[in-house]
Design a protein around this motif. Structure first.
Motif, PDB file in Angstrom:
ATOM      1  N   LEU A 148     -19.598 -91.059 -43.950  1.00 55.68           N
ATOM      2  CA  LEU A 148     -18.802 -90.332 -43.370  1.00 55.68           C
ATOM      3  C   LEU A 148     -19.557 -89.375 -42.483  1.00 55.68           C
ATOM      4  O   LEU A 148     -19.345 -89.184 -41.348  1.00 55.68           O
ATOM      5  N   LEU A 149     -20.889 -88.843 -42.726  1.00 55.02           N
ATOM      6  CA  LEU A 149     -21.757 -88.085 -42.104  1.00 55.02           C
ATOM      7  C   LEU A 149     -22.050 -89.049 -40.750  1.00 55.02           C
ATOM      8  O   LEU A 149     -22.145 -88.499 -39.704  1.00 55.02           O
ATOM      9  N   PHE A 150     -22.477 -90.093 -41.190  1.00 53.75           N
ATOM     10  CA  PHE A 150     -23.079 -91.227 -40.129  1.00 53.75           C
ATOM     11  C   PHE A 150     -21.608 -91.598 -39.032  1.00 53.75           C
ATOM     12  O   PHE A 150     -21.967 -91.491 -37.971  1.00 53.75           O
ATOM     13  N   GLY A 151     -20.861 -91.391 -39.712  1.00 50.12           N
ATOM     14  CA  GLY A 151     -19.346 -91.888 -38.821  1.00 50.12           C
ATOM     15  C   GLY A 151     -19.079 -90.501 -37.691  1.00 50.12           C
ATOM     16  O   GLY A 151     -18.964 -91.043 -36.891  1.00 50.12           O
ATOM     17  N   ASN A 152     -19.336 -89.572 -38.510  1.00 52.64           N
ATOM     18  CA  ASN A 152     -19.069 -88.472 -37.679  1.00 52.64           C
ATOM     19  C   ASN A 152     -20.016 -88.142 -36.379  1.00 52.64           C
ATOM     20  O   ASN A 152     -19.569 -87.924 -35.405  1.00 52.64           O
ATOM     21  N   ILE A 153     -21.357 -88.466 -36.666  1.00 61.05           N
ATOM     22  CA  ILE A 153     -22.252 -88.474 -35.614  1.00 61.05           C
ATOM     23  C   ILE A 153     -21.986 -89.467 -34.859  1.00 61.05           C
ATOM     24  O   ILE A 153     -22.174 -89.240 -33.486  1.00 61.05           O
ATOM     25  N   ALA A 154     -21.737 -90.805 -35.228  1.00 64.83           N
ATOM     26  CA  ALA A 154     -21.303 -91.884 -34.128  1.00 64.83           C
ATOM     27  C   ALA A 154     -20.136 -91.342 -33.133  1.00 64.83           C
ATOM     28  O   ALA A 154     -20.235 -91.414 -32.139  1.00 64.83           O
ATOM     29  N   MET A 155     -19.200 -90.700 -33.983  1.00 61.99           N
ATOM     30  CA  MET A 155     -17.910 -90.125 -33.195  1.00 61.99           C
ATOM     31  C   MET A 155     -18.404 -89.090 -32.008  1.00 61.99           C
ATOM     32  O   MET A 155     -18.065 -89.122 -31.050  1.00 61.99           O
ATOM     33  N   LEU A 156     -19.341 -88.229 -32.553  1.00 60.90           N
ATOM     34  CA  LEU A 156     -19.759 -86.979 -31.623  1.00 60.90           C
ATOM     35  C   LEU A 156     -20.423 -87.713 -30.518  1.00 60.90           C
ATOM     36  O   LEU A 156     -20.133 -87.460 -29.251  1.00 60.90           O
ATOM     37  N   LEU A 157     -21.271 -88.396 -30.735  1.00 66.67           N
ATOM     38  CA  LEU A 157     -22.174 -89.150 -29.895  1.00 66.67           C
ATOM     39  C   LEU A 157     -21.353 -90.099 -28.637  1.00 66.67           C
ATOM     40  O   LEU A 157     -21.430 -90.001 -27.274  1.00 66.67           O
ATOM     41  N   ILE A 158     -20.328 -90.709 -29.210  1.00 72.25           N
ATOM     42  CA  ILE A 158     -19.306 -91.380 -28.289  1.00 72.25           C
ATOM     43  C   ILE A 158     -18.714 -90.468 -27.403  1.00 72.25           C
ATOM     44  O   ILE A 158     -18.512 -90.733 -26.094  1.00 72.25           O
ATOM     45  N   ILE A 159     -18.192 -89.481 -27.874  1.00 76.86           N
ATOM     46  CA  ILE A 159     -17.360 -88.446 -27.104  1.00 76.86           C
ATOM     47  C   ILE A 159     -18.147 -87.958 -25.994  1.00 76.86           C
ATOM     48  O   ILE A 159     -18.031 -87.618 -24.788  1.00 76.86           O
ATOM     49  N   LEU A 160     -19.467 -87.397 -26.694  1.00 78.70           N
ATOM     50  CA  LEU A 160     -20.475 -86.518 -25.636  1.00 78.70           C
ATOM     51  C   LEU A 160     -20.784 -87.574 -24.587  1.00 78.70           C
ATOM     52  O   LEU A 160     -21.140 -87.426 -23.343  1.00 78.70           O
ATOM     53  N   ILE A 161     -21.148 -88.783 -24.868  1.00 81.89           N
ATOM     54  CA  ILE A 161     -21.455 -89.997 -23.712  1.00 81.89           C
ATOM     55  C   ILE A 161     -20.352 -90.312 -22.925  1.00 81.89           C
ATOM     56  O   ILE A 161     -20.486 -90.112 -21.519  1.00 81.89           O
ATOM     57  N   SER A 162     -19.125 -90.455 -23.505  1.00 82.39           N
ATOM     58  CA  SER A 162     -18.027 -90.926 -22.742  1.00 82.39           C
ATOM     59  C   SER A 162     -17.550 -89.864 -21.846  1.00 82.39           C
ATOM     60  O   SER A 162     -17.130 -90.115 -20.658  1.00 82.39           O
ATOM     61  N   GLY A 163     -17.465 -88.382 -22.339  1.00 83.40           N
ATOM     62  CA  GLY A 163     -16.834 -87.431 -21.951  1.00 83.40           C
ATOM     63  C   GLY A 163     -15.375 -87.688 -21.754  1.00 83.40           C
ATOM     64  O   GLY A 163     -14.932 -88.594 -22.181  1.00 83.40           O
ATOM     65  N   ILE A 164     -14.650 -86.319 -21.761  1.00 78.99           N
ATOM     66  CA  ILE A 164     -13.102 -86.445 -21.646  1.00 78.99           C
ATOM     67  C   ILE A 164     -12.614 -86.109 -20.350  1.00 78.99           C
ATOM     68  O   ILE A 164     -12.959 -85.389 -19.690  1.00 78.99           O
ATOM     69  N   SER A 179     -18.416 -79.942 -32.511  1.00 77.79           N
ATOM     70  CA  SER A 179     -19.068 -79.328 -33.855  1.00 77.79           C
ATOM     71  C   SER A 179     -18.072 -78.817 -34.631  1.00 77.79           C
ATOM     72  O   SER A 179     -18.251 -79.089 -35.761  1.00 77.79           O
ATOM     73  N   LEU A 180     -17.267 -78.141 -33.926  1.00 77.56           N
ATOM     74  CA  LEU A 180     -16.333 -77.433 -34.861  1.00 77.56           C
ATOM     75  C   LEU A 180     -15.232 -78.673 -35.654  1.00 77.56           C
ATOM     76  O   LEU A 180     -14.954 -78.442 -36.779  1.00 77.56           O
ATOM     77  N   ILE A 181     -15.146 -79.490 -34.740  1.00 74.40           N
ATOM     78  CA  ILE A 181     -14.362 -80.630 -35.096  1.00 74.40           C
ATOM     79  C   ILE A 181     -14.915 -81.452 -36.553  1.00 74.40           C
ATOM     80  O   ILE A 181     -14.305 -81.954 -37.233  1.00 74.40           O
ATOM     81  N   ALA A 182     -16.208 -81.604 -35.935  1.00 76.70           N
ATOM     82  CA  ALA A 182     -17.093 -82.389 -36.849  1.00 76.70           C
ATOM     83  C   ALA A 182     -17.223 -81.770 -38.450  1.00 76.70           C
ATOM     84  O   ALA A 182     -17.271 -82.245 -39.417  1.00 76.70           O
ATOM     85  N   ALA A 183     -17.176 -80.271 -38.329  1.00 73.42           N
ATOM     86  CA  ALA A 183     -17.201 -79.456 -39.521  1.00 73.42           C
ATOM     87  C   ALA A 183     -16.200 -79.706 -40.237  1.00 73.42           C
ATOM     88  O   ALA A 183     -15.967 -79.759 -41.327  1.00 73.42           O
ATOM     89  N   VAL A 184     -14.837 -79.824 -39.426  1.00 68.88           N
ATOM     90  CA  VAL A 184     -13.555 -79.793 -40.276  1.00 68.88           C
ATOM     91  C   VAL A 184     -13.479 -81.218 -40.960  1.00 68.88           C
ATOM     92  O   VAL A 184     -13.147 -81.492 -41.709  1.00 68.88           O
ATOM     93  N   ASN A 185     -13.999 -82.260 -39.952  1.00 73.36           N
ATOM     94  CA  ASN A 185     -14.171 -83.580 -40.681  1.00 73.36           C
ATOM     95  C   ASN A 185     -14.938 -83.667 -41.920  1.00 73.36           C
ATOM     96  O   ASN A 185     -14.597 -84.675 -42.831  1.00 73.36           O
ATOM     97  N   MET A 186     -15.915 -82.959 -41.905  1.00 76.06           N
ATOM     98  CA  MET A 186     -17.106 -83.084 -43.018  1.00 76.06           C
ATOM     99  C   MET A 186     -16.174 -82.331 -44.257  1.00 76.06           C
ATOM    100  O   MET A 186     -16.622 -82.878 -45.381  1.00 76.06           O
TER     101      MET A 186
END
Lengths: 220, 282
Positions: A148-164, A179-186
């Motif tokens: 799940l940690l790696f999944g979170n990192i993948a999620m952050l990278l995808i959002i950062l690369i794509s932008g919203i 990072s706040l969302i990743a912390a909640v996810n963790m």
């Protein structure tokens, strides 16, 4: 599981297509492996279908912890079915979830990459720890939290690369928010790792043949 | 009279007790099999292509006005099909929370005219017009795609959906998909009865996270074990009846009619025009 909780329209079309293409390539490799390396039999198909249904049904259960948590136990799918069948299972669960409004259709490609990371890492860690003298609860729990940690990192990278689309902030405040969302996810990942640990050790205690058979099938 | 009877039967239909804000697959199937309005007779391929067009539209659109217009059109389609509007608003809970979970953090400090500001030492939060627009735009885009997805599911018979899955996905994804869709209903019932049993023994009342987690883990583990056993039994039963590894969905899906082609072309043209040639204030 980590999931990009963004609706359709959050990513620009070029990034939606990019993540879809990457996910399709990985799925293509899985299908090739199932066709050429490990011939898939009827029993594996039926079992994968049942695991998909179980995964989807479990997602519907609201666990009354910290205000209510839903989980699809993606790492558990990886541990039970292996990364290849697990990738197909998460594809179907993502499609079914998008159909009922849990995640956008366009996000399936990106979410698949996140979930395949979780499935593969959890399975890999669980298998690697099998060589060490650790109890099943710890192996499954550690595999899940790292997955799940790696999944979170993948999620952050995808959002950062794509932008919203519509977000015009600099990278720093965006990273801070994510990072706040990743912390909640963790935080949820810790609950999920305990639950997965319990589930796998319960299966090991009650029906050890399931774990032995599935780990063997996944590793073949 | 028939309509009244149908409404009554739908109202009496038992809903899934697992989570009221997650769309109930039993209810979705009920509508898709029993519906009679014009939208149920449209080719499922047309509805699927329209879903793709809507996803493309919300991905290309940057205007709140367009997102709201699209949502209103889809909502009207949903309502005209005789589908349950009240339920739909309940089912919005999850997409609503998903949008908020991310955008509620990102909408602050967006460049634009400040609407509301909160300052504490070393920290300040400002909600601007652009931040608010971001949230509303994503929310309406989300509602539009969710409403259309449910409209598609609830106006398309299972036979057609299974035939589409069979034709679109390669082996073995199609086989796993088709079987899992059937298994979902029995698995949901199984989980539901286990949760009921757990609650009847005071499961939902316990406050200890450790105990609570362990009990739900046992429910999940039992679900997995029973699923495994059921898969084993189903596989043996199917093989005994001549299952050779390919589950064929032979239903003929209604073809796309000339009027439907024309409508899709008109919708696509309208979308391109609105996105690229019309300027909206926001």
């Amino acid at each position: 599981m980590a999931h990009i909780h963004l609706p359709d329209g959050a990513f620009s079309i070029q990034w939606i297509i990019t993540w879809w293409i990457l996910a399709v390539i990985i799925l293509g490799l899985c299908l090739y492996w199932l066709k050429k390396v490990k011939k898939i039999d009827n029993k594996t198909i039926t079992l994968a279908a049942m695991l998909t249904a179980a995964s989807f049904a479990i997602f519907q259960v609201n666990i009354p912890l910290f205000g209510g948590v839903h989980m699809t136990l993606t790492p558990l799918t990886g541990i039970l079915a292996g990364p290849v069948i697990g990738s197909i299972i998460v594809l179907i669960v993502n499609i079914l979830s998008a159909a009922i409004g849990h995640g956008g259709w366009g996000m399936i490609g990106a979410n698949l990459l996140v979930n395949i990371t979780e499935v593969t890492v959890a399975y890999g860690i669980y298998k690697a720890l099998s060589k060490i003298n650790l109890d099943t609860f710890s192996k499954a729990g550690i595999g899940t939290i790292i997955g799940l940690l790696f999944g979170n990192i993948a999620m952050l990278l995808i959002i950062l690369i794509s932008g919203i689309q519509g977000v015009n902030q600099d990278i720093q405040p965006l990273l801070y928010g994510l990072s706040l969302i990743a912390a909640v996810n963790m935080g949820v990942a810790i609950i999920e790792s305990f639950i997965t640990g319990y589930v796998v050790s319960y299966i090991k205690r009650v029906r050890p043949d399931i774990l032995a058979e599935e780990s063997h099938a996944g590793a073949k | 009279m028939l309509l009244l009877f149908r409404r009554k039967s739908m109202g009496q239909y038992r809903m899934s007790e697992l989570s009221p804000h997650i769309p109930d697959l039993d209810l979705i199937t009920f509508y898709s099999e029993k519906g009679t309005s014009l939208f149920f007779r449209i080719s499922p391929w047309t509805k699927a292509i329209m879903l793709v067009l809507i996803i493309l539209f919300v991905s290309l659109d940057k205007s709140l006005i367009l997102a709201v217009c699209l949502y209103m059109i889809v909502l009207v389609l949903y309502g005209l099909s005789g589908l349950p509007i009240k339920k739909l608003f309940q089912w919005y809970m999850i997409p609503f929370l998903f949008v908020l979970s991310l955008v509620l953090i990102l909408m602050w400090n967006e460049p634009g005219s400040p609407i509301f500001s909160l300052s504490v030492p070393y920290f300040s939060l400002t909600l601007t017009d652009n931040g608010l627009l971001l949230m509303l735009t994503l929310l309406f885009k989300s509602f539009a795609s969710v409403t259309y997805s449910l409209f598609f599911l609830m106006t398309t018979r299972y036979n057609y959906l299974s035939a589409m899955i069979y034709r679109v996905f390669p082996f073995p994804i199609d086989q796993i998909f088709l079987m899992s869709y059937r298994f979902i209903f029995i698995t949901l019932k199984m989980v539901e009865s286990m949760i009921k049993a757990l609650r009847s023994r005071g499961g939902g009342l316990l406050k200890s996270a450790h105990r609570q987690g362990k009990m739900f883990a046992e429910v999940f583990a039992l679900t997995m074990i029973r699923s495994y056993d059921r898969a084993d039994r189903v596989n043996k039963a199917m093989e005994a009846r001549g299952f050779s590894g390919r589950y064929v969905a032979a239903t003929r899906i209604p073809r796309i009619g000339p009027g439907e082609y024309f409508s899709m072309l008109a919708v696509a043209t309208m979308m391109i025009y609105l996105i690229w040639f019309v300027r909206f204030p926001f």
